[in-house]
Write a protein that holds these residues in place. Structure first.
Motif, PDB file in Angstrom:
ATOM      1  N   SER A 195     -20.853 -26.233 -31.012  1.00  0.00           N
ATOM      2  CA  SER A 195     -21.034 -25.157 -31.979  1.00  0.00           C
ATOM      3  C   SER A 195     -22.270 -25.388 -32.842  1.00  0.00           C
ATOM      4  O   SER A 195     -22.600 -26.527 -33.199  1.00  0.00           O
ATOM      5  CB  SER A 195     -19.795 -25.043 -32.868  1.00  0.00           C
ATOM      6  OG  SER A 195     -20.041 -24.180 -33.954  1.00  0.00           O
ATOM      7  N   GLY A 201     -25.800 -28.861 -32.298  1.00  0.00           N
ATOM      8  CA  GLY A 201     -25.677 -27.607 -31.576  1.00  0.00           C
ATOM      9  C   GLY A 201     -26.864 -26.692 -31.823  1.00  0.00           C
ATOM     10  O   GLY A 201     -27.385 -26.051 -30.902  1.00  0.00           O
ATOM     11  N   ARG A 205     -29.771 -25.428 -29.084  1.00  0.00           N
ATOM     12  CA  ARG A 205     -30.100 -24.007 -28.953  1.00  0.00           C
ATOM     13  C   ARG A 205     -31.599 -23.782 -29.167  1.00  0.00           C
ATOM     14  O   ARG A 205     -32.256 -23.049 -28.400  1.00  0.00           O
ATOM     15  CB  ARG A 205     -29.310 -23.188 -29.980  1.00  0.00           C
ATOM     16  CG  ARG A 205     -29.502 -21.679 -29.834  1.00  0.00           C
ATOM     17  CD  ARG A 205     -29.228 -20.956 -31.125  1.00  0.00           C
ATOM     18  NE  ARG A 205     -30.163 -21.347 -32.182  1.00  0.00           N
ATOM     19  CZ  ARG A 205     -31.409 -20.883 -32.275  1.00  0.00           C
ATOM     20  NH1 ARG A 205     -31.876 -20.026 -31.377  1.00  0.00           N
ATOM     21  NH2 ARG A 205     -32.198 -21.289 -33.249  1.00  0.00           N
ATOM     22  N   ILE A 217     -23.570 -20.544 -20.771  1.00  0.00           N
ATOM     23  CA  ILE A 217     -22.556 -21.177 -21.616  1.00  0.00           C
ATOM     24  C   ILE A 217     -21.179 -20.644 -21.257  1.00  0.00           C
ATOM     25  O   ILE A 217     -20.924 -19.437 -21.309  1.00  0.00           O
ATOM     26  CB  ILE A 217     -22.864 -20.931 -23.101  1.00  0.00           C
ATOM     27  CG1 ILE A 217     -24.218 -21.565 -23.471  1.00  0.00           C
ATOM     28  CG2 ILE A 217     -21.750 -21.498 -23.986  1.00  0.00           C
ATOM     29  CD1 ILE A 217     -24.667 -21.293 -24.893  1.00  0.00           C
ATOM     30  N   HIS A 220     -17.843 -22.900 -25.954  1.00  0.00           N
ATOM     31  CA  HIS A 220     -18.343 -23.373 -27.243  1.00  0.00           C
ATOM     32  C   HIS A 220     -17.237 -24.226 -27.866  1.00  0.00           C
ATOM     33  O   HIS A 220     -16.082 -23.791 -27.912  1.00  0.00           O
ATOM     34  CB  HIS A 220     -18.650 -22.208 -28.191  1.00  0.00           C
ATOM     35  CG  HIS A 220     -20.017 -21.636 -27.995  1.00  0.00           C
ATOM     36  ND1 HIS A 220     -20.266 -20.485 -27.290  1.00  0.00           N
ATOM     37  CD2 HIS A 220     -21.227 -22.074 -28.434  1.00  0.00           C
ATOM     38  CE1 HIS A 220     -21.553 -20.221 -27.290  1.00  0.00           C
ATOM     39  NE2 HIS A 220     -22.167 -21.160 -27.975  1.00  0.00           N
TER      40      HIS A 220
END
Length: 301
Positions: A195, A201, A205, A217, A220
């Motif tokens: 996350s 996370g 990203r 994905i 999560h």
């Protein structure tokens, strides 16, 4: 009651004269006499019998004299005693760790810290970066171990190390047959994402966005341990800290590098800019840098 009043009192008691005491203390006699009177007023009774032959201690003065000596001795010893206790590591330090760092380094740091400074008190908190920053500013934390960047004008940071992110792959997965992967090969397989509430996370990203990688994905999760479990179950691959790879001796996951664009994160110590780091806080930072799992230890089969 002030320190110089006790010094004047002792000088009069030991010399038996206000004038000789003034000479010894390098002050004018009227000034010394005035301070003795203030001391007597605060105590509530005379400390000296005054006569033409000189001065002598009253009963109250006799009782005060050893106490005055003890007080001055303690004051004189404050600095060397404090310096000694600081070097011996006596005191308390409160440290915060982000969850994607704590499991890999915290146990080692606690063990080393307690060995070096058994007389110290160590308080440990694990939380997200935002909460750790609040703790630093509010004073509940002395130092925090997090990853960069930390965007706050009242927080100062010291970069400790740069950590590579590794591709975690199920052992029987097709991608495990390659020694390394290119960044765009990440698009070919289901991906387990941490996350973005975690800085790791968000860093993954951002890295994929910069490299124009469109991840598939499929999950999560809020916990790095869950990411690892999903990889073990063959649900997909993920990008994880090298410290996890170094620490993983399960044999169920293979770790590979991304060769053409290396994903990394920077681990740093952070503290409130208006607060001076204590000796114990500096030592704890040193131990984090020393104990952080290194590349020469990985079980990357």
């Amino acid at each position: 009651m002030e320190v110089h009043q006790l010094e004047y009192f002792i000088a009069v008691a030991e010399t038996g004269s206000f004038s000789r005491a003034a000479e010894r203390c390098h002050v004018a006699q009227p000034s010394l006499s005035q301070q003795i009177k203030k001391l007597e007023q605060e105590i509530g009774q005379p400390l000296f019998n005054r006569s033409r032959k000189g001065v002598s201690l009253t009963e109250a003065g006799q009782l005060l004299l050893p106490r005055a000596h003890a007080i001055l001795a303690e004051i004189q010893n404050i600095r060397p005693n404090l310096e000694r206790e600081v070097q011996e590591g006596k005191g308390k330090v409160s440290v915060g760790f982000i969850p994607t760092v704590a499991p890999f380094v915290l146990p080692r740091v606690i063990r080393s810290f307690r060995t070096l400074y058994p007389g110290a008190t160590l308080a440990v908190h694990e939380d997200l970066t935002q909460a750790l920053v609040s703790g630093l500013i509010e004073g509940s934390l002395d130092v925090a171990i997090t990853s960069l960047p930390v965007h706050h004008p009242l927080i100062e940071t010291d970069e400790l190390l740069t950590e590579t992110l590794m591709v975690a792959i199920p052992r029987e997965h097709l991608a495990a047959q390659s020694d390394d992967l290119t960044v765009h090969e990440l698009e070919r397989y289901p991906f387990i994402a941490l996350s973005e509430m975690h800085c790791l996370g968000e860093q993954v990203r951002a890295f994929c966005s910069q490299q124009n990688v469109d991840l598939q994905i499929v999950c999560h999760t809020a916990q790095l341990s869950t990411v690892q479990s999903c990889v073990v179950l063959g649900l997909g691959i993920s990008l994880v800290p090298q410290a996890l790879a170094v620490s993983d001796d399960s044999g169920q996951v293979v770790y590979r590098r991304v060769t053409d664009a290396v994903p990394q994160r920077k681990i740093a110590a952070a503290w409130y800019v208006r607060r001076r780091l204590s000796f114990l806080a500096r030592e704890l930072i040193r131990l984090v840098r020393q104990e952080y799992p290194q590349e020469n230890q990985p079980p990357c089969a």
